[in-house]
Design an enzyme around this catalytic site. Structure first.
Site, mmCIF file in Angstrom:
data_model
loop_
_atom_site.group_PDB
_atom_site.id
_atom_site.type_symbol
_atom_site.label_atom_id
_atom_site.label_comp_id
_atom_site.label_asym_id
_atom_site.label_seq_id
_atom_site.Cartn_x
_atom_site.Cartn_y
_atom_site.Cartn_z
ATOM 1 N N ILE A 136 0.824 -1.212 0.000
ATOM 2 C CA ILE A 136 0.000 0.000 0.000
ATOM 3 C C ILE A 136 0.862 1.268 0.000
ATOM 4 O O ILE A 136 0.401 2.338 -0.407
ATOM 5 C CB ILE A 136 -0.959 -0.015 1.221
ATOM 6 N N HIS B 170 6.459 -12.068 5.566
ATOM 7 C CA HIS B 170 6.229 -11.640 4.185
ATOM 8 C C HIS B 170 7.555 -11.230 3.572
ATOM 9 O O HIS B 170 8.382 -10.592 4.222
ATOM 10 C CB HIS B 170 5.227 -10.480 4.119
HETATM 11 P P1 5GP Z 1 7.050 -4.821 7.352
HETATM 12 O O1 5GP Z 1 7.256 -3.397 7.825
HETATM 13 O O2 5GP Z 1 6.328 -5.638 8.412
HETATM 14 O O3 5GP Z 1 8.286 -5.480 6.848
HETATM 15 O O4 5GP Z 1 6.111 -4.708 6.102
HETATM 16 C C1 5GP Z 1 4.730 -4.499 6.193
HETATM 17 C C2 5GP Z 1 4.304 -3.889 4.894
HETATM 18 O O5 5GP Z 1 2.904 -3.952 4.827
HETATM 19 C C3 5GP Z 1 4.713 -2.406 4.762
HETATM 20 O O6 5GP Z 1 5.572 -2.237 3.647
HETATM 21 C C4 5GP Z 1 3.378 -1.694 4.622
HETATM 22 O O7 5GP Z 1 3.426 -0.610 3.704
HETATM 23 C C5 5GP Z 1 2.454 -2.801 4.144
HETATM 24 N N1 5GP Z 1 1.062 -2.586 4.528
HETATM 25 C C6 5GP Z 1 0.597 -2.175 5.740
HETATM 26 N N2 5GP Z 1 -0.745 -2.091 5.723
HETATM 27 C C7 5GP Z 1 -1.128 -2.457 4.469
HETATM 28 C C8 5GP Z 1 -2.412 -2.571 3.831
HETATM 29 O O8 5GP Z 1 -3.472 -2.342 4.419
HETATM 30 N N3 5GP Z 1 -2.416 -2.983 2.529
HETATM 31 C C9 5GP Z 1 -1.248 -3.269 1.836
HETATM 32 N N4 5GP Z 1 -1.365 -3.651 0.560
HETATM 33 N N5 5GP Z 1 -0.038 -3.180 2.420
HETATM 34 C C10 5GP Z 1 0.023 -2.776 3.707
#
Ligand code: 5GP
Length: 142
Positions: A57, A126
């Site tokens: 997102i 992820h």
């Molecule tokens: P992390 O920070 O845990 O490695 O990655 C989580 C990712 O999820 C981030 O890059 C963030 O932008 C993405 N993300 C968070 N909320 C949402 C959402 O509601 N939809 C989508 N498509 N991505 C999201």
């Protein structure tokens, strides 16, 4: 606001309110499980029996896709320990996405953020697939 700063303003790790926001509460569906069930909309670029891939997102590059196992593991270390074949599958799906997004030849970066210092915010493992521009330094000094 960073997760650390946000958490610092609350009582501590384990605060049920904070945990529910970041999908850490046992028994509560994670953000990605909510997407798989259709509760939260997402742009899927791939799905099969064991994995999904969605566009991030808040993309950090022209291509920014998240490859996610349907089964929930907290992070890459947990996944590697419990199901190394599924971990390998995430990389195979990522390579296919790089092909279909047209960045296989130009280059791309695959990364797992693991726990707080790496900036992990969603505790359902992820694999980030980033590409479509020169990505620059791997980690910034702060
Ligand atoms: P992390 O920070 O845990 O490695 O990655 C989580 C990712 O999820 C981030 O890059 C963030 O932008 C993405 N993300 C968070 N909320 C949402 C959402 O509601 N939809 C989508 N498509 N991505 C999201």
């Amino acid at each position: 606001m960073s997760v650390r700063a946000f958490r610092a303003g609350r009582s501590a790790v384990g605060d049920p309110f904070v945990d529910s926001l970041f999908g850490m509460t046992e028994g509560e569906p994670s953000l990605f499980e909510r997407m798989m069930s259709g509760e939260i909309p997402a742009e899927f670029v791939h799905h099969d029996e064991r994995t999904i891939a969605i566009r991030d997102i808040n993309p950090q590059a022209p291509v920014h896709v998240l490859v996610v196992p349907r089964k929930r593991y907290r992070n890459a270390a947990e996944l590697a320990g419990d199901d190394p074949e599924l971990l390998a599958e995430l990389f195979r799906v990522a390579a296919n996405i790089a092909e279909s997004e047209g960045i296989a030849e130009s280059g791309y970066r695959l990364l797992f953020n693991t726990n707080e210092d790496a900036g992990q915010t969603v505790f359902h493992v992820h694999l980030h697939v980033l590409g479509g521009r020169q990505l620059g330094a791997l980690a910034q000094q702060v």
